[in-house]
Design an enzyme around this catalytic site. Structure first.
Site, short mmCIF file in Angstrom:
data_model
loop_
_atom_site.label_atom_id
_atom_site.label_comp_id
_atom_site.label_asym_id
_atom_site.label_seq_id
_atom_site.Cartn_x
_atom_site.Cartn_y
_atom_site.Cartn_z
N ASP A 16 5.86 2.68 2.10
CA ASP A 16 5.10 1.46 2.37
C ASP A 16 4.29 1.72 3.64
O ASP A 16 4.82 1.75 4.74
CB ASP A 16 6.07 0.29 2.58
CG ASP A 16 5.35 -1.04 2.82
OD1 ASP A 16 4.13 -1.03 3.09
OD2 ASP A 16 6.02 -2.09 2.74
N HIS A 17 2.98 1.89 3.46
CA HIS A 17 2.13 2.30 4.58
C HIS A 17 1.95 1.20 5.62
O HIS A 17 1.44 1.44 6.71
CB HIS A 17 0.77 2.76 4.06
CG HIS A 17 0.19 3.91 4.83
ND1 HIS A 17 0.64 4.28 6.08
CD2 HIS A 17 -0.82 4.76 4.53
CE1 HIS A 17 -0.06 5.31 6.52
NE2 HIS A 17 -0.96 5.63 5.60
N ARG A 18 2.36 -0.04 5.30
CA ARG A 18 2.31 -1.10 6.30
C ARG A 18 3.38 -0.87 7.35
O ARG A 18 3.21 -1.27 8.52
CB ARG A 18 2.55 -2.46 5.64
CG ARG A 18 1.53 -2.87 4.59
CD ARG A 18 1.98 -4.13 3.86
NE ARG A 18 3.29 -3.94 3.23
CZ ARG A 18 3.94 -4.90 2.59
NH1 ARG A 18 3.42 -6.12 2.50
NH2 ARG A 18 5.13 -4.67 2.04
N ILE B 34 5.39 2.30 7.50
CA ILE B 34 5.68 3.71 7.77
C ILE B 34 4.38 4.50 7.84
O ILE B 34 3.60 4.52 6.88
CB ILE B 34 6.60 4.28 6.68
CG1 ILE B 34 7.91 3.49 6.62
CG2 ILE B 34 6.88 5.76 6.94
CD1 ILE B 34 8.81 3.85 5.45
N PRO C 58 0.85 -1.20 0.00
CA PRO C 58 0.00 0.00 0.00
C PRO C 58 0.88 1.25 0.00
O PRO C 58 1.55 1.55 0.98
CB PRO C 58 -0.80 -0.13 1.30
CG PRO C 58 0.05 -0.98 2.19
CD PRO C 58 0.81 -1.91 1.31
#
Length: 367
Positions: A339-341, A343, A165
């Protein structure tokens, strides 16, 4: 001669389970296509199943009822999805993948080469979907075989966009002070044969920012997070066969002249195809600079398992607020893909803030 019935894959599976004679069903889907709801509404015909199981001499009947379902056929998930979209029966497709596994190309080939005696309604239903994925062979063209590098790029970038994501954060950065410092440094380094580029200085700025904001110097690893204590920066380099990312290891601790020399050497060998795997595999973050080609702003795709990539746009003269007054300044747009998982947005924003400060007050890059 049998008449081909237009049936969705899920409806065909359910019909086999319930023992429903498809010839007795009137489809309510597009072009009379039999859909799952039509089978659910039909009574199960157990007699047909019994007859099929006991009629050994009717070889054509038993296979039709005991037909292998799509779930039992070895096929990639993408191939199954495309088969469902195009109405291709996987049982009729010969797989060319490992151990006879059906892959996307097999399904597309089957869809484009439908039998000549297929019912007109089936051809009409397939045409729109096929046109969306198959090129027009009537346009003059040549077939170019993909290199192993291009195949790897395609696979990794597809996986990245499908599985990671992305969150994008953009800042405008004033370059005037950095350009002035670069000129002064290059004048002093000329005798040593070193000429710093703006990209060299931006690599150093990103590396220092990652060390100052360690929550962004990470990789997502399932139930764990890898927290890096140094910044190894992968630098996107265009080569004739595609794109490769040689790595400046420990860029946060290296001088600008050392980074410049190393990048020049790595990029040269990359274009000659002489890099060793350890020189381009790994890294904690990437930087991609398309500003030199006049691109104002873009969003780069993360290179897994890295947690972020910085996309650098062109430096250009723009109206800019300087000391509460409008002035003309050299400004570039930099966009971080995170990477929203791994950060959070706030941490990504902090990294972009620190990067901006380091570039606008560049003495921090040489101390």
């Amino acid at each position: 001669m049998s008449i081909e019935i237009l049936v969705s894959p899920s409806a065909r599976r359910l019909a086999a389970e319930k023992g429903v004679d498809l010839a007795s069903i009137r489809g309510t889907g597009p072009n009379g296509r039999i859909v799952k709801a039509d089978i659910e509404a039909a009574p199960a015909n157990r007699q047909l199943v019994a007859e099929a199981e006991s009629s050994d001499h009717l070889g054509a009947v038993a296979p039709a009822v005991a037909k292998t379902t799509d779930d039992e056929i070895k096929a990639s998930p993408l191939a199954k999805r495309i088969a469902a979209e195009l109405g291709v029966e996987l049982a009729t497709v010969k797989g060319t993948g490992p151990n006879g596994r059906i892959v996307k190309e097999d399904v597309e080939a089957a869809a484009s080469g439908a039998p000549a005696n297929a019912a007109p309604v089936a051809t009409m239903a397939l045409a729109p979907a096929t046109a969306a994925v198959m090129a027009d062979g009537n346009i003059p063209h040549e077939i170019v075989k993909l290199s192993n590098m291009r195949k790897t790029i395609a696979r990794r970038l597809t996986e990245s966009k499908q599985q990671v994501p992305h969150i994008y954060l953009t800042v405008d950065v004033r370059l005037d002070a950095l350009l002035k410092l670069r000129g002064e440094l290059n004048a002093s380094l000329e005798a040593r044969g070193v000429k710093l580029s703006v990209n060299d200085m931006l690599i150093k700025a990103l590396a220092l920012a990652l060390v100052q904001v360690p929550k962004c110097n990470v990789s997502f690893a399932g139930d764990n997070m890898l927290q890096y204590s140094r910044a190894d920066i992968s630098v996107a380099v265009s080569v004739p066969t595609g794109l490769i990312t040689p790595i400046v290891k420990g860029a946060d601790a290296k001088s600008l002249s050392a980074i410049s020399t190393e990048i020049g050497e790595l990029a040269g060998r990359a274009k000659e195809g002489k890099l060793q795997p350890h020189e381009y595999q790994g890294g904690t973050a990437s930087i991609s600079n398309m500003g030199m080609m006049g691109i104002k702003q873009f969003e780069a795709v993360i290179n897994p398992p890295q947690g972020m990539i910085l996309a650098i746009g062109a430096g250009e003269k723009r109206p800019y607020i300087v000391d509460d007054a409008i002035a003309i300044a050299t400004v570039m747009s930099a966009t971080g893909s995170f990477d929203h998982r791994a950060i959070d947005g706030a941490d990504g924003a902090m990294l972009m803030k620190v990067f901006k400060e380091l570039v606008e007050k560049p003495l921090g890059l040489v101390t």
